[in-house]
Design a protein around this motif. Sequence first.
Motif, PDB file in Angstrom:
ATOM      1  N   GLY A 150       5.933   7.493 -12.572  1.00 16.17           N
ATOM      2  CA  GLY A 150       5.961   6.042 -12.095  1.00 16.17           C
ATOM      3  C   GLY A 150       5.366   6.028 -10.691  1.00 16.17           C
ATOM      4  N   ALA A 151       5.753   7.081  -9.867  1.00 20.46           N
ATOM      5  CA  ALA A 151       5.159   7.010  -8.391  1.00 20.46           C
ATOM      6  C   ALA A 151       3.758   7.190  -8.523  1.00 20.46           C
ATOM      7  CB  ALA A 151       5.732   8.033  -7.718  1.00 20.46           C
ATOM      8  N   LEU A 179       6.027   4.651   1.549  1.00 23.81           N
ATOM      9  CA  LEU A 179       6.430   5.923   2.307  1.00 23.81           C
ATOM     10  C   LEU A 179       7.441   5.287   3.310  1.00 23.81           C
ATOM     11  CD1 LEU A 179       3.280   7.901   3.069  1.00 23.81           C
ATOM     12  CD2 LEU A 179       4.942   8.457   1.052  1.00 23.81           C
ATOM     13  N   ALA A 180       7.011   4.066   3.988  1.00 23.19           N
ATOM     14  CA  ALA A 180       7.888   3.576   5.023  1.00 23.19           C
ATOM     15  C   ALA A 180       9.117   3.141   4.378  1.00 23.19           C
ATOM     16  CB  ALA A 180       7.233   2.455   5.746  1.00 23.19           C
ATOM     17  N   TRP A 181       9.169   2.344   3.338  1.00 23.43           N
ATOM     18  CA  TRP A 181      10.408   1.892   2.688  1.00 23.43           C
ATOM     19  C   TRP A 181      11.315   3.107   2.303  1.00 23.43           C
ATOM     20  CZ3 TRP A 181      10.184  -1.695  -2.255  1.00 23.43           C
ATOM     21  CH2 TRP A 181      11.085  -2.426  -2.424  1.00 23.43           C
ATOM     22  N   LEU A 196       0.509   8.396  -1.738  1.00 25.01           N
ATOM     23  CA  LEU A 196       1.869   8.385  -2.029  1.00 25.01           C
ATOM     24  C   LEU A 196       2.358   9.671  -2.743  1.00 25.01           C
ATOM     25  CD1 LEU A 196       4.609   6.930  -2.175  1.00 25.01           C
ATOM     26  CD2 LEU A 196       3.996   6.144  -4.553  1.00 25.01           C
ATOM     27  N   GLU A 197       1.117  10.141  -3.953  1.00 26.23           N
ATOM     28  CA  GLU A 197       1.447  11.316  -4.669  1.00 26.23           C
ATOM     29  C   GLU A 197       1.582  12.654  -3.882  1.00 26.23           C
ATOM     30  OE1 GLU A 197      -0.945   9.226  -4.801  1.00 26.23           O
ATOM     31  OE2 GLU A 197      -2.998  10.275  -4.958  1.00 26.23           O
ATOM     32  N   ASP A 198       0.326  12.705  -3.080  1.00 26.27           N
ATOM     33  CA  ASP A 198       0.325  13.924  -2.000  1.00 26.27           C
ATOM     34  C   ASP A 198       1.516  14.054  -1.234  1.00 26.27           C
ATOM     35  OD1 ASP A 198      -2.322  13.943  -3.298  1.00 26.27           O
ATOM     36  OD2 ASP A 198      -3.456  13.436  -1.602  1.00 26.27           O
ATOM     37  N   ASN A 254       0.797  -1.149  -0.117  1.00 29.13           N
ATOM     38  CA  ASN A 254      -0.089   0.040   0.084  1.00 29.13           C
ATOM     39  C   ASN A 254       0.984   1.287   0.095  1.00 29.13           C
ATOM     40  OD1 ASN A 254       0.943  -0.020   2.592  1.00 29.13           O
ATOM     41  ND2 ASN A 254      -1.327   0.346   3.490  1.00 29.13           N
ATOM     42  N   ASP A 255       0.220   2.332  -0.216  1.00 26.99           N
ATOM     43  CA  ASP A 255       1.072   3.592  -0.229  1.00 26.99           C
ATOM     44  C   ASP A 255       2.151   3.946   0.891  1.00 26.99           C
ATOM     45  OD1 ASP A 255      -0.085   3.751  -2.851  1.00 26.99           O
ATOM     46  OD2 ASP A 255      -0.830   5.934  -2.369  1.00 26.99           O
TER      47      ASP A 255
END
Lengths: 255, 255
Positions: free
Chosen positions: B199-200, A185-187, B158-160, A180-181
């Motif tokens: 890609g993100a 972020l954690a990665w 992720l994008e925000d 998941n997103d």
Amino acid sequence: MPPEREVQVHLLPELAPPGRFVGGVAVVIDVLRASTTIVHALVAGCCAVRPCAEIDEAQTLAGSMRAGRVLLAGERGGAPLPGFDLGNSPLEYTPKSCKGCTLVLTTTNGTRALVRAAEAERALVAAFVNYSAVCEQLHQDARPVHILCAGTEGEVALEDTLLAGAIVDDLSEACEVRLNDAARLAWDCFENHGCLLQGALEVSRGGAILRKLGYDEDIRTACQVDRFHLVPELKRDPLRIEVGAVGIMKKRWRH
Amino acid sequence: MPPEREVQVHLLPELAPPGRFVGGVAVVIDVLRASTTIVHALVAGCCAVRPCAEIDEAQTLAGSMRAGRVLLAGERGGAPLPGFDLGNSPLEYTPKSCKGCTLVLTTTNGTRALVRAAEAERALVAAFVNYSAVCEQLHQDARPVHILCAGTEGEVALEDTLLAGAIVDDLSEACEVRLNDAARLAWDCFENHGCLLQGALEVSRGGAILRKLGYDEDIRTACQVDRFHLVPELKRDPLRIEVGAVGIMKKRWRH
């Protein structure tokens, strides 16, 4: 090709909708300090840790148990609680202080996350001090993984996210994963901060609170990657944490 | 040494406690797609955008306004709403479709964040398409900055977070900043994903939803860093978004 494994990170307990963990393995993280302290306590010979979300609940539970074998422990805002036997510093948990005892533990962030994780089919407790041991347990398990970060007083915590990212990093190395997103972020957080662990913990909000209270040594203690090879696991009826597995095949920390 | 500037990121509207933005500048981000669409709409000559959190609220408001000059627009789950004039695709907003009109807009994630940001002293709308223009407005303002990510259906996006991190990156370059843990996570995200923007966006949950609905072109549109030099700004009585500032001194994107 083997099917993708589901790996989700939840940056705070309240960000995981009810029922999300059902059928999966939950990994509970509260690096500063509950999950680090639980590992230390079990290594020191504690029989079990009984997590309680609230102070009065912990007092009632400890009061109902046989004195001498039970220790009432915890904190709020990082500080020990009046009338409690122990605080939440991993360094307090030595064989002398807690061997053979059951710990009734309530903390600001961590114990709520532990109670929340009980809906998972299996729930483990992760800290940097038992990183590789937790990863190995996850490799031996095919179920979806839910990494649950405790956070700091309702805000996302850098140190918990960093460890979540380290676990994502290791699982992604071993198999195809569906993230998941928040896991991405954690990665990213692990990529950037994994090589400067102590620095990251010191600048985090949780770290700043501890330094203000004089617990600098607890931060250094929390950074000792793979110091122990023991995985605390949540058991039911009654809800408690005991030693689940011991031992590692290899060190998995990449930085 | 000048005092540190407060720069906080909030990964979801509900993670910012009520009152947190008071006295500060809020920056609202919903890259896929509300904030990108709002920039496109104002560039195309929309007079104002009236954000509504709920569908019925948007219908009532549009119904109370003079027909012909008002457009009812929005989506739920990415899909256009029955009976509405326009959806939430930035490509729909051309001078032909919306010049001179007021837009009444309701979206799954973005409009709620906009309404939430109204408690700040000033609130701007940021997308990749107006990145440098937003950064410049923040440089000219000394107040604490609160970057508010809309997220995707209650989950961090992720994008925000990536755009939030790009703004943190630029502000950190210019002055001493005091970051919260979420701002550090966002910065990490920018470090790792900033060079692979499209890609993100494609792997993000919001991107996956759009691709499933056939809106691949919207993702490419949302990635066009600094295509426009216009900053939408929230105005009050009634709550609406209008053109706040236009123009940039230099491109600030680092990757």
